[in-house]
Design an enzyme around this catalytic site. Structure first.
Site, PDB file in Angstrom:
ATOM      1  N   LYS A  95       1.063  -1.279  -0.313  1.00 46.56           N
ATOM      2  CA  LYS A  95      -0.027  -0.198  -0.117  1.00 46.56           C
ATOM      3  C   LYS A  95       0.554   1.148   0.203  1.00 46.56           C
ATOM      4  CE  LYS A  95      -3.774  -2.806   2.444  1.00 46.56           C
ATOM      5  NZ  LYS A  95      -4.387  -3.059   3.595  1.00 46.56           N
ATOM      6  N   GLN A 107      -3.991  -0.768  10.093  1.00 46.96           N
ATOM      7  CA  GLN A 107      -3.920  -2.802   9.181  1.00 46.96           C
ATOM      8  C   GLN A 107      -4.575  -3.910  10.840  1.00 46.96           C
ATOM      9  OE1 GLN A 107      -3.141  -2.971   6.451  1.00 46.96           O
ATOM     10  NE2 GLN A 107      -3.220  -5.713   6.789  1.00 46.96           N
ATOM     11  N   ASP A 111     -10.266   3.216   4.795  1.00 45.05           N
ATOM     12  CA  ASP A 111     -10.912   1.702   4.945  1.00 45.05           C
ATOM     13  C   ASP A 111     -12.517   1.649   4.703  1.00 45.05           C
ATOM     14  OD1 ASP A 111      -9.197   0.155   4.232  1.00 45.05           O
ATOM     15  OD2 ASP A 111      -8.203  -0.487   6.903  1.00 45.05           O
TER      16      ASP A 111
END
Ligand code: NAD
Length: 278
Positions: free
Chosen positions: A50, A94, A117
Site C-alpha cells: 500500500k 492495519q 478502509d
C-alpha cells in the site's frame, strides 16, 4: 468450456493511473497515513504494498510502525493526532490488532471522512442506507471486477461465502444495491454447494484454501476469489482455480485478482476522502 480470466492486476493498473493523474492535478498532495502495530508478516507485506503504491502515485504517505505491546491509549492518541493532522486526508489501521487492543474502539476513533478502509460504523451505516461514502476497499474491488466482465448484475443470483464486516457483508450489500438476489453463506451454512451451484455470481471470502471446487460452481458463473491462504509456501485462494476455471464463465486468479484491486480502491478512497474534506 474455459473461463475468461479477470486480470485484476491490469484493471488495477488502469485505475491507479487515473488516480495518479487526479493526484497530479490536485492543489494539495493526497495524504494517507498507514498504521501498523506489531510484526505480523502478512500485515507487513500488505502495508508495504500500500505504501509503495501510494508513493508511486505521488501521495503524501506517512507510515507508523508501532510496537506489538503498545497500550490502547497510546494508539488512540496516535489516531487522534492523525484525525487533527491537516496533511492527512485518510488513514488505515492495519488489522488484525494485538489482543490488548479493542479493534472496534480504535476503528471507531477514526473520523468517518478520514476512514480510508470504510470500516467505521458511520460508513458501514451509510452503505446500509444506500448512501455510499467511503466503502470497504475489498468490497469495492469485488464489484469493479464483476462489472469488468460486462455481465448485467440486475436480477442475477449472487452468493457471497463469508460474512465478515470488512468483506462479506459489504460486498453482499453492494450486490443488493445493483439489484442482484443475494444469499450470504458462512461457516454454519448447511449444504454450501446447494447455494453456490445456484450462483450466477459467486464471491468467496472465507480464508479456506480451495474450499470451492468445480462441482460447486454453476457453468458460466462469475467467480471472484478474495481468499489469501499460504499453503506450502504458495499463495492460493479459496477457490480451486485450476479446476473451477474449466466451468466458470469468468474467474479471478490468486494472486493477481482481488488483491491489486483492493489497493487501487484504497488509494481511490484516499482521493475521495480529500474531496469529502473539501
Ligand atoms: P474472516 O475470518 O473475518 O471471515 C471469514 C468468513 O468466512 C466468516 O464469516 C466465516 O463464517 C466464513 N467461513 C469460514 N469457513 C467457512 C466455510 N467452511 N464455509 C463457509 N463459510 C465459511 O475473514 P475476512 O477478513 O472476511 O477474509 C476472508 C479471506 O479474504 C481471507 O483469506 C483474507 O486473507 C482474504 N482477504 C483478502 C483481501 C484482498 O485484498 N485480497 C482483503 C481482505 C481479506
Amino acid at each position: 468450456m474455459t473461463s475468461k480470466i479477470i486480470d485484476g492486476k491490469k484493471i488495477a493498473e488502469s485505475i491507479l493511473e487515473k488516480s495518479k493523474q487526479k493526484a497530479k492535478k490536485a492543489d494539495e498532495k493526497p495524504g494517507l497515513a498507514i498504521v501498523l502495530v506489531g510484526n505480523n508478516p502478512a500485515s507487513e507485506i500488505y502495508v508495504g504494498l500500500k505504501e509503495k503504491k501510494a508513493n508511486e502515485l505521488g501521495f503524501h504517505c506517512e507510515r507508523f510502525n508501532l510496537a506489538e505491546d503498545i497500550k490502547q491509549d497510546e494508539l488512540l492518541n496516535i489516531v487522534d493526532d492523525l484525525n487533527q493532522n491537516e496533511k492527512i486526508h485518510a488513514m488505515i489501521v492495519q488489522l488484525p490488532l494485538p489482543k490488548q487492543i479493542d479493534e472496534q474502539l480504535i476503528i471507531g476513533a477514526i473520523l468517518p471522512h478520514k476512514d480510508a478502509d470504510g470500516f467505521t460504523s458511520v460508513n458501514l451505516g451509510n452503505l446500509v442506507n444506500d448512501n455510499n461514502k467511503l466503502l470497504p476497499a475489498t468490497a469495492r474491488a469485488c464489484m469493479e471486477l464483476i462489472k469488468s466482465t460486462g455481465v448485467e448484475i440486475k436480477g442475477k443470483n449472487a452468493v457471497v461465502v463469508g460474512r465478515s464486516n470488512i468483506v462479506g457483508k459489504p460486498t453482499a450489500l453492494l450486490l443488493l444495491q445493483e439489484n442482484a438476489t443475494v444469499t450470504i453463506c458462512h461457516s454454519k451454512t448447511k449444504n454450501l454447494a446447494e447455494h453456490t451451484k445456484n450462483a450466477d455470481i459467486l464471491v468467496v471470502a472465507c480464508g479456506k484454501a480451495k474450499l470451492i471446487t468445480k462441482d460447486m460452481v454453476k457453468p458460466g458463473a462469475i467467480v471472484i476469489d478474495v481468499g489469501i491462504n499460504r499453503v506450502m509456501g504458495k499463495i492460493v485462494g479459496d477457490v480451486d482455480f485450476d479446476n473451477v476455471k474449466e466451468v466458470a464463465g469468468h474467474i479471478t486468479p490468486v494472486p493477481g485478482g482481488v488483491g491489486p484491486m483492493t489497493i487501487a480502491m484504497l488509494l481511490d478512497n484516499t482521493l475521495q476522502a480529500m474531496e469529502l474534506r473539501r
